[in-house]
Scaffold this motif. Structure first.
Motif, PDB file in Angstrom:
ATOM      1  N   ARG A  86     -13.480  56.939  50.466  1.00 43.72           N
ATOM      2  CA  ARG A  86     -13.429  57.931  49.548  1.00 43.72           C
ATOM      3  C   ARG A  86     -12.085  58.510  49.200  1.00 43.72           C
ATOM      4  NH1 ARG A  86     -18.992  60.803  48.882  1.00 43.72           N
ATOM      5  NH2 ARG A  86     -17.639  62.332  47.802  1.00 43.72           N
ATOM      6  N   PRO A  87     -11.491  58.391  47.824  1.00 44.12           N
ATOM      7  CA  PRO A  87     -10.448  59.017  47.533  1.00 44.12           C
ATOM      8  C   PRO A  87     -10.405  60.674  48.030  1.00 44.12           C
ATOM      9  CG  PRO A  87     -10.956  58.878  45.583  1.00 44.12           C
ATOM     10  CD  PRO A  87     -12.300  58.693  46.412  1.00 44.12           C
TER      11      PRO A  87
ATOM     12  N   GLU B  26      -3.907  58.316  44.571  1.00 46.18           N
ATOM     13  CA  GLU B  26      -5.013  58.150  43.577  1.00 46.18           C
ATOM     14  C   GLU B  26      -5.317  58.927  42.890  1.00 46.18           C
ATOM     15  OE1 GLU B  26      -8.732  55.422  44.123  1.00 46.18           O
ATOM     16  OE2 GLU B  26      -6.968  54.271  44.856  1.00 46.18           O
ATOM     17  N   ASN B  27      -6.078  60.436  43.626  1.00 50.23           N
ATOM     18  CA  ASN B  27      -6.734  60.962  43.515  1.00 50.23           C
ATOM     19  C   ASN B  27      -5.822  62.849  43.143  1.00 50.23           C
ATOM     20  OD1 ASN B  27      -9.116  62.116  42.776  1.00 50.23           O
ATOM     21  ND2 ASN B  27      -9.946  62.677  44.090  1.00 50.23           N
TER      22      ASN B  27
ATOM     23  N   LEU C 277      -3.915  55.485  48.572  1.00 54.84           N
ATOM     24  CA  LEU C 277      -4.965  55.911  48.908  1.00 54.84           C
ATOM     25  C   LEU C 277      -5.349  57.817  48.292  1.00 54.84           C
ATOM     26  CD1 LEU C 277      -7.714  54.918  49.382  1.00 54.84           C
ATOM     27  CD2 LEU C 277      -8.270  55.728  51.143  1.00 54.84           C
ATOM     28  N   MET C 278      -4.110  58.005  48.619  1.00 55.77           N
ATOM     29  CA  MET C 278      -3.820  60.183  48.045  1.00 55.77           C
ATOM     30  C   MET C 278      -3.002  60.036  46.966  1.00 55.77           C
ATOM     31  SD  MET C 278      -2.965  60.761  52.283  1.00 55.77           S
ATOM     32  CE  MET C 278      -3.638  62.780  51.996  1.00 55.77           C
TER      33      MET C 278
END
Lengths: 174, 356
Positions: free
Chosen positions: A54-55, A172-173, A169-170
């Motif tokens: 999950r993001p 991204e959201n 990844l971080m």
């Protein structure tokens, strides 16, 4: 009392229509995926965890790290603020003198016992030097013994064999 | 001699199909429920890294069950306790003997009826075997010497009695219409047409009968929403003391009964192996004719039967994964106050229409 025995046939048919609708909608997406079509849609709401993550929210508090100066030494000045405020008493710092006369102290040892840590983030809030952060994105640190749960300074500086924080990844959201 | 070989071949073919469909159903149970609930479902069992969408999970199940301890309660009746799962599986499997899965096939001068045994009381035979099947569950509950298992067995018995009456009364409508108890003749009768083009399938002749038979049939398979004998959240049911492959046999029985029910629904109400407009020598539709090799026709018929059975299995799984379990008084009220009067009404109307 008599109504209590009634079987809600209408509701049963409605329920079957609902589940069948989900089945066909998801099946159509899964079959399209087999042919490489409609890849932006998902046939499920779950994540296939180890392969697919999950993001994270950018504010999520994850495993700690110690930030470094340009020369690779820790920014930490061993002021003991984090050790003092820590509600779980999981930070253990041994202070020592820093060779640079402009810097008062440096940590000789900086251990965090993750088995005790409550991930409140007070240490990050209280640090005057921005020396400790909880933004690594690392959530898996299970170990087979309590000893292995203790992070030493080397691991916290993320020098040897440690993963780089998963910034992409971080963001991204974010 | 050739007759025996042919019959053995047919038995082997039917068992092969049933057990493979059973395997697929074990997989489908996980996957279909997952897709219905916006999940992916079990997909981790792999052979050399090959996951194949979780198709190996039933193998893992079987290995687990065979390797588990074969537990027997100290106070159990040893012989009956061991015999019960075998009885349950046996009676659910023998029902397939009279299910016709195709018309006649002519191979090398031999005419083969694609049905293991064309009994002239085929319908009664299936019902008898389904009724006998409940002995497996009652005996399992009794021999376990466990109050909850006993309760589950008794529930299975009373549920079976309640719904078998509806089932029997429903099917009598079809017997009146087709004037036969032989399943093969029933299927052949369904090859005719209304107005020359609408297939005369049982579901069009007896729509209410089909619904009642479907509900009563689900009750016979003892799966959710009629899983009172099992009731895993309350009494765990007749197999509470069983472990390992003996429990696995009870689980298999549920799935085999699902397949048997699908086969019965197909045979009685959806034309069995009939494909509309497909006759022994090819397609007929009005003036249109298309000749097809008879062996290919037989193959198409068997495939059509399999497809219909599979669709019903899908529907039964859909119902199983949608509805919650009925309360016990609801179960009895549904059986005796709702379904039985309706099935008798259905029977009366059918009789009246045939008589006029």
């Amino acid at each position: 009392m008599r109504r209590n025995h009634q079987i809600p046939l209408g509701a049963i048919v409605k329920g079957l229509a609902l589940t069948a609708g989900h089945f066909f909608r998801n099946m159509r997406i899964h079959v399209a995926h087999l042919f490489g079509r409609r890849l932006q849609e998902k046939g499920m709401v779950t994540f296939q965890y180890p392969e697919e993550r999950r993001p994270f929210s950018p504010r999520l508090r994850t495993r700690h790290r110690l930030t470094m100066r340009a020369d690779g030494s820790p920014r930490c000045v061993a002021c003991m603020m984090c050790e003092t405020i820590c509600p779980a008493n999981c930070i253990y710092i041994t202070a020592g003198e820093h060779p640079d006369p402009h810097i008062e102290k440096q940590p000789l040892k900086f251990d965090i016992d993750l088995g005790v840590c409550v991930f409140c983030g007070f240490c990050v809030e209280v640090c005057p030097e921005d020396a400790i952060r909880m933004d690594t994105g690392i959530l898996e640190f299970a170990a087979y013994s309590r000893q292995e749960m203790i992070l030493t300074m080397d691991k916290l500086l993320m020098k040897e064999g440690a993963q780089e924080p998963d910034r992409a990844l971080m963001k991204e959201n974010a | 001699m050739t007759e025996i070989v042919i019959t053995m071949g047919k038995i082997a073919f039917v068992l092969f199909c049933v057990f493979n469909l059973l395997y697929v159903l074990l997989w489908l149970e996980r996957k279909q429920s997952a897709v219905m609930q916006d999940r992916i479902g079990a997909n981790r069992a792999d052979i050399f890294g090959l996951r194949a969408w979780g198709l190996f999970h039933p193998i893992a199940d079987a290995i687990k069950m065979i390797c588990k301890e074969d537990f027997m309660p100290a106070a159990a009746d040893k012989f009956v306790y061991t015999a019960a799962p075998f009885l349950a599986v046996f009676f659910s499997l023998v029902g397939f003997a009279v299910i016709p899965f195709g018309d006649t096939l002519t191979l090398g001068g031999h005419t083969i009826h694609l049905q293991i045994a064309d009994l002239n009381v085929g319908l009664l035979y299936v019902f008898a075997m389904l009724s006998l099947g409940v002995y497996g569950f009652i005996l399992a509950g009794w021999a376990s010497n466990n109050n909850f298992a006993f309760l589950g067995g008794m529930r299975a018995g009373s549920q079976m009695i309640s719904y078998e009456i509806t089932m029997g009364a429903t099917v009598m409508g079809l017997v009146i219409l087709f004037q036969t108890l032989s399943l093969n003749q029933m299927v052949q009768a369904q090859g005719e047409y209304f107005f020359g083009f609408i297939p005369k399938w049982g579901v069009l002749l007896q729509p209410l009968g089909f619904l009642l038979f479907l509900i009563a049939g689900i009750a016979e398979t003892k799966r959710i929403p009629f899983d009172l004998p099992e009731g895993e959240s309350e009494i765990i049911g007749y197999f509470v003391e069983y472990s390992g492959m003996k429990f696995g046999m009870f689980m298999m029985t549920d799935f085999i009964e699902t397949i048997l029910l699908s086969a019965m629904l197909t045979t009685l109400f959806f034309g069995g192996w009939q494909i509309p407009y497909l006759h022994a020598d090819g397609f007929h539709l009005g003036g249109l004719r298309l000749a097809i090799n008879p062996v290919l026709v037989s193959f198409l018929q068997v495939a059509a039967f399999g497809l219909k059975v599979f669709c019903f299995c899908w529907l039964l799984l859909l119902i199983r994964w949608t509805l919650p379990r009925f309360r016990y008084d609801q179960l009895m009220a549904l059986g005796w106050k709702f379904m039985l009067p309706l099935s008798l009404l259905n029977l009366a109307i059918t009789g009246l229409v045939v008589l006029l």
